[in-house]
Write an enzyme that holds these catalytic residues in place. Structure first.
Site, PDB file in Angstrom:
ATOM      1  N   GLU A   1       0.862  -1.193   0.000  1.00 36.03           N
ATOM      2  CA  GLU A   1       0.000   0.000   0.000  1.00 36.03           C
ATOM      3  C   GLU A   1       0.891   1.234   0.000  1.00 36.03           C
ATOM      4  O   GLU A   1       1.670   1.438   0.926  1.00 36.03           O
ATOM      5  CB  GLU A   1      -0.904  -0.027   1.251  1.00 36.03           C
TER       6      GLU A   1
ATOM      7  N   GLN B   1     -14.041   7.331   2.421  1.00 30.89           N
ATOM      8  CA  GLN B   1     -14.612   8.072   1.289  1.00 30.89           C
ATOM      9  C   GLN B   1     -16.127   8.282   1.376  1.00 30.89           C
ATOM     10  O   GLN B   1     -16.638   9.304   0.903  1.00 30.89           O
ATOM     11  CB  GLN B   1     -14.264   7.360  -0.026  1.00 30.89           C
TER      12      GLN B   1
ATOM     13  N   CYS C   1     -19.684   3.852  -5.707  1.00 32.67           N
ATOM     14  CA  CYS C   1     -20.895   4.486  -5.165  1.00 32.67           C
ATOM     15  C   CYS C   1     -21.723   5.183  -6.248  1.00 32.67           C
ATOM     16  O   CYS C   1     -21.657   6.407  -6.399  1.00 32.67           O
ATOM     17  CB  CYS C   1     -20.579   5.467  -4.046  1.00 32.67           C
TER      18      CYS C   1
ATOM     19  N   ASP D   1     -13.593  -2.508  -5.459  1.00 26.28           N
ATOM     20  CA  ASP D   1     -13.955  -1.760  -6.670  1.00 26.28           C
ATOM     21  C   ASP D   1     -13.257  -2.241  -7.940  1.00 26.28           C
ATOM     22  O   ASP D   1     -13.646  -1.844  -9.038  1.00 26.28           O
ATOM     23  CB  ASP D   1     -13.611  -0.269  -6.478  1.00 26.28           C
TER      24      ASP D   1
ATOM     25  N   LYS E   1     -20.450  -0.952  -6.894  1.00 21.96           N
ATOM     26  CA  LYS E   1     -19.148  -0.873  -6.225  1.00 21.96           C
ATOM     27  C   LYS E   1     -19.227   0.019  -4.990  1.00 21.96           C
ATOM     28  O   LYS E   1     -19.214   1.249  -5.103  1.00 21.96           O
ATOM     29  CB  LYS E   1     -18.107  -0.327  -7.203  1.00 21.96           C
ATOM     30  N   THR E   2     -19.323  -0.613  -3.809  1.00 18.81           N
ATOM     31  CA  THR E   2     -19.434   0.151  -2.557  1.00 18.81           C
ATOM     32  C   THR E   2     -18.673  -0.547  -1.436  1.00 18.81           C
ATOM     33  O   THR E   2     -18.338  -1.737  -1.530  1.00 18.81           O
ATOM     34  CB  THR E   2     -20.909   0.247  -2.087  1.00 18.81           C
TER      35      THR E   2
ATOM     36  N   ALA F   1     -20.160  -1.167   1.271  1.00 19.39           N
ATOM     37  CA  ALA F   1     -21.172  -2.107   1.778  1.00 19.39           C
ATOM     38  C   ALA F   1     -21.022  -3.458   1.091  1.00 19.39           C
ATOM     39  O   ALA F   1     -21.157  -4.517   1.725  1.00 19.39           O
ATOM     40  CB  ALA F   1     -22.556  -1.532   1.528  1.00 19.39           C
TER      41      ALA F   1
ATOM     42  N   CYS G   1     -26.746   1.336  -0.906  1.00 20.05           N
ATOM     43  CA  CYS G   1     -26.495   2.735  -1.255  1.00 20.05           C
ATOM     44  C   CYS G   1     -27.361   3.594  -0.332  1.00 20.05           C
ATOM     45  O   CYS G   1     -28.589   3.609  -0.467  1.00 20.05           O
ATOM     46  CB  CYS G   1     -26.881   2.934  -2.727  1.00 20.05           C
TER      47      CYS G   1
HETATM   48  C1  LIG Z   1     -17.862  10.353  -2.858  1.00 16.66           C
HETATM   49  C2  LIG Z   1     -17.958   8.899  -2.492  1.00 16.66           C
HETATM   50  C3  LIG Z   1     -19.058   8.455  -1.760  1.00 16.66           C
HETATM   51  C4  LIG Z   1     -19.169   7.119  -1.411  1.00 16.66           C
HETATM   52  N1  LIG Z   1     -20.254   6.728  -0.662  1.00 16.66           N
HETATM   53  C5  LIG Z   1     -20.345   5.430  -0.261  1.00 16.66           C
HETATM   54  C6  LIG Z   1     -21.419   5.031   0.598  1.00 16.66           C
HETATM   55  O1  LIG Z   1     -22.259   5.842   1.000  1.00 16.66           O
HETATM   56  N2  LIG Z   1     -21.475   3.731   0.974  1.00 16.66           N
HETATM   57  C7  LIG Z   1     -20.542   2.806   0.565  1.00 16.66           C
HETATM   58  O2  LIG Z   1     -20.637   1.648   0.960  1.00 16.66           O
HETATM   59  N3  LIG Z   1     -19.529   3.165  -0.270  1.00 16.66           N
HETATM   60  C8  LIG Z   1     -19.405   4.449  -0.679  1.00 16.66           C
HETATM   61  N4  LIG Z   1     -18.339   4.826  -1.478  1.00 16.66           N
HETATM   62  C9  LIG Z   1     -17.503   3.779  -2.114  1.00 16.66           C
HETATM   63  C10 LIG Z   1     -16.397   3.213  -1.218  1.00 16.66           C
HETATM   64  O3  LIG Z   1     -15.615   4.235  -0.667  1.00 16.66           O
HETATM   65  C11 LIG Z   1     -15.544   2.281  -2.069  1.00 16.66           C
HETATM   66  O4  LIG Z   1     -16.393   1.336  -2.701  1.00 16.66           O
HETATM   67  C12 LIG Z   1     -14.502   1.541  -1.244  1.00 16.66           C
HETATM   68  O5  LIG Z   1     -13.621   2.447  -0.631  1.00 16.66           O
HETATM   69  C13 LIG Z   1     -13.721   0.576  -2.138  1.00 16.66           C
HETATM   70  O6  LIG Z   1     -12.749  -0.100  -1.399  1.00 16.66           O
HETATM   71  P1  LIG Z   1     -11.453  -0.705  -2.118  1.00 16.66           P
HETATM   72  O7  LIG Z   1     -10.639  -1.297  -1.038  1.00 16.66           O
HETATM   73  O8  LIG Z   1     -11.852  -1.501  -3.288  1.00 16.66           O
HETATM   74  O9  LIG Z   1     -10.728   0.611  -2.677  1.00 16.66           O
HETATM   75  P2  LIG Z   1     -10.117   1.793  -1.823  1.00 16.66           P
HETATM   76  O10 LIG Z   1     -10.768   1.885  -0.488  1.00 16.66           O
HETATM   77  O11 LIG Z   1     -10.183   2.987  -2.712  1.00 16.66           O
HETATM   78  O12 LIG Z   1      -8.614   1.355  -1.568  1.00 16.66           O
HETATM   79  C14 LIG Z   1      -7.717   1.059  -2.598  1.00 16.66           C
HETATM   80  C15 LIG Z   1      -6.308   1.134  -2.014  1.00 16.66           C
HETATM   81  O13 LIG Z   1      -5.377   0.631  -2.967  1.00 16.66           O
HETATM   82  C16 LIG Z   1      -4.227   1.449  -2.957  1.00 16.66           C
HETATM   83  N5  LIG Z   1      -3.530   1.345  -4.237  1.00 16.66           N
HETATM   84  C17 LIG Z   1      -3.778   2.044  -5.377  1.00 16.66           C
HETATM   85  N6  LIG Z   1      -2.877   1.728  -6.323  1.00 16.66           N
HETATM   86  C18 LIG Z   1      -2.056   0.793  -5.778  1.00 16.66           C
HETATM   87  C19 LIG Z   1      -0.919   0.096  -6.268  1.00 16.66           C
HETATM   88  N7  LIG Z   1      -0.436   0.310  -7.514  1.00 16.66           N
HETATM   89  N8  LIG Z   1      -0.317  -0.801  -5.451  1.00 16.66           N
HETATM   90  C20 LIG Z   1      -0.785  -1.028  -4.206  1.00 16.66           C
HETATM   91  N9  LIG Z   1      -1.844  -0.356  -3.684  1.00 16.66           N
HETATM   92  C21 LIG Z   1      -2.474   0.540  -4.470  1.00 16.66           C
HETATM   93  C22 LIG Z   1      -4.773   2.846  -2.682  1.00 16.66           C
HETATM   94  O14 LIG Z   1      -3.778   3.712  -2.158  1.00 16.66           O
HETATM   95  C23 LIG Z   1      -5.887   2.563  -1.686  1.00 16.66           C
HETATM   96  O15 LIG Z   1      -5.469   2.653  -0.350  1.00 16.66           O
HETATM   97  C24 LIG Z   1     -18.169   6.174  -1.813  1.00 16.66           C
HETATM   98  C25 LIG Z   1     -17.055   6.624  -2.533  1.00 16.66           C
HETATM   99  C26 LIG Z   1     -16.940   7.972  -2.864  1.00 16.66           C
HETATM  100  C27 LIG Z   1     -15.716   8.445  -3.617  1.00 16.66           C
END
Ligand SMILES: Cc1cc2nc3c(=O)[nH]c(=O)nc-3n(C[C@H](O)[C@H](O)[C@H](O)COP(=O)(O)OP(=O)(O)OC[C@H]3O[C@@H](n4cnc5c(N)ncnc54)[C@H](O)[C@@H]3O)c2cc1C
Length: 424
Positions: free
Chosen positions: A36, A44, A162, A325, A333-334, A336, A368
């Protein structure tokens, strides 16, 4: 320099940390590495609330180091290349890290450049986006200072994290302008690549009433291609008929239009609209290093990781799992969704590790939470079939104060104290 882990996790965001914590709770002897690059971890989902002026942006960020599970190793680096045939990844620093099992969860990429001019004008000219930590507070600044005129809220035609976020902020802005007594002076437009306001009919019904209440004009199947901050124009492509376009641009009879006359075989037209305020959401796709890797789904135009949508195991590399995501699972994609995906990945990875078949399944659950005004929220929960999957013993299609409290108070607490620690 070479390193090796039994389980290597790519991305220490919502998904990566949840899986790492849950795995170690089940089997503390596992050797787990988490790659990371960021020292900061963001919650977010609260950025919508920041954009609406009811949440402190500083409360949405914490130190990553405080959430890396004990007994795991944090590698502060970014993956640049996957070599699954050799069970290894390459990092930006030049480091090579090998593994027995891989969990892929680096989130989704925000493709700002796919909307011409957007990046240059973000945070200026009354153009903002809740999709970045730096700009969510700007959204609130612009909403507060708005004195009336045309407000445009955009939603791209690609899947996004989201799917509700582009319109959640619109309802809160309208409610704020209503309370301020200026809503009558506002022409509010929703320009969306989607075919309707929400994919689940039971929840869409509620939202159509909200659109009508605030006299929001919708432009569906409309793909935003440019946002010019200097001339204050949004450009979009559509296959709607001339008459529908004219109707949807009319500010005299603002109401909720559904573009029934959209014709997929029709010629694409370019429409240009003037704005005084614009909240923009960028198109999104898998991070480029996934797109160009052997893990990518070659049939997906977005280059997502190719997995079995039930077991979350990679379709071609059985020692690879993915969640969050970045995958091609056709769910919303959330965070949740990740709450339901993480236990499936953990159970199946442990099964494979013990030479058993992966038996746990994910049903596409996602949620959502959509605020329809300040103090009221509809918690939309559903599965792969877009069928409601309500947790509470009441009709969740009805916006409620209790669900507003859940979103604004309980869920942030749950995220930092339970979800990231693998206990919820
Ligand atoms: C405005 C907004 C509102 C939202 N509202 C909601 C809501 O109400 N309810 C809900 O459930 N969800 C909501 N979401 C969605 C939720 O935040 C995401 O679905 C969730 O964070 C996805 O998790 P993830 O671990 O897949 O990605 P992330 O949490 O984005 O984490 C990905 C990680 O990978 C790391 N990374 C990136 N590139 C590399 C690399 N090359 N090598 C190693 N690591 C890397 C990043 O630094 C990051 O830490 C919202 C998002 C936004 C932007």
């Amino acid at each position: 320099m070479k390193e090796h882990f039994q389980i290597l996790i790519i991305g220490g965001g919502n998904a990566g940390l949840s899986v790492a914590a849950q795995l170690l709770r089940k089997k503390s002897s596992l050797s787990i590495g988490i790659i990371e690059p960021s020292e900061r971890h963001y919650y977010q989902p609260a950025w919508t609330l920041v954009g609406a002026g009811i949440y402190d942006i500083h409360k949405t960020v914490r130190q990553e180091k405080n959430y890396i599970p004990k007994n795991s190793t944090w590698i502060i680096d970014a993956v640049t290349e996957f070599i699954p045939s050799e069970n290894k990844v390459l990092c930006k620093s030049g480091k090579e890290i090998s593994y027995e099992y891989l969990v892929v969860s680096p989130g989704i990429q925000l493709d700002w450049d796919k909307i011409k001019g957007l990046k240059e004008t973000l945070g200026k000219n009354n153009v903002s986006s809740n999709y970045l930590y730096e700009f969510a507070p700007k959204t609130w600044e612009f909403i507060q200072n708005f004195k009336g005129g045309t407000a445009i809220f955009t939603n791209p035609s690609t899947p996004i994290k989201c799917g509700g976020a582009p319109h959640k902020i619109m309802y809160l802005a309208c409610d704020y302008w209503k309370t301020k007594g200026i809503l009558d002076k506002c022409d509010v437009h929703y320009v969306s690549g989607g075919a309707g306001i929400f994919g689940v009919p039971e929840y869409a019904e509620t939202l159509v009433e909200v659109l009508k209440k605030f006299k929001i004009i919708t432009h569906f199947n409309s793909n935003v291609t440019a946002i010019n901050g200097d001339t204050k124009t949004v450009e979009y492509e559509t296959k709607a008929t001339d008459e529908t376009i004219k109707q949807s641009l009319s500010t005299l009879d603002a109401s909720c239009y559904s573009i029934a006359t959209h014709d997929a075989s029709a010629e694409t037209k370019r429409v240009s609209m003037q704005f005084d305020l614009c909240h923009a959401v960028p198109p999104q796709s898998a991070p480029d290093f996934i797109k160009k890797s052997p893990l990518a789904d070659t049939n997906s135009p977005y280059g997502y990781v190719e997995i079995n949508k039930y077991t979350l195991q990679h379709s071609r590399f059985p020692n690879v799992f993915a969640l969050g995501d970045c995958t091609n699972a056709p769910c919303s994609k959330t965070g949740a969704a990740i709450r339901k995906q993480a236990p499936v990945v953990v159970a199946n990875l442990l099964s494979v590790l013990e030479h058993q078949k992966p038996a746990a399944t994910y049903d596409g659950y996602s949620a959502c939470p959509i605020p329809t005004q300040y103090g009221k929220l509809m918690l939309a929960e559903f599965d792969y079939d877009n069928k409601p999957k309500m947790t509470f013993p009441f009709d969740q299609a009805k916006p409620r104060w209790t669900m507003w409290k859940l979103k604004t108070k309980i869920l942030p607490w749950l995220y930092w104290n339970k979800i990231l620690k693998g206990t919820a």
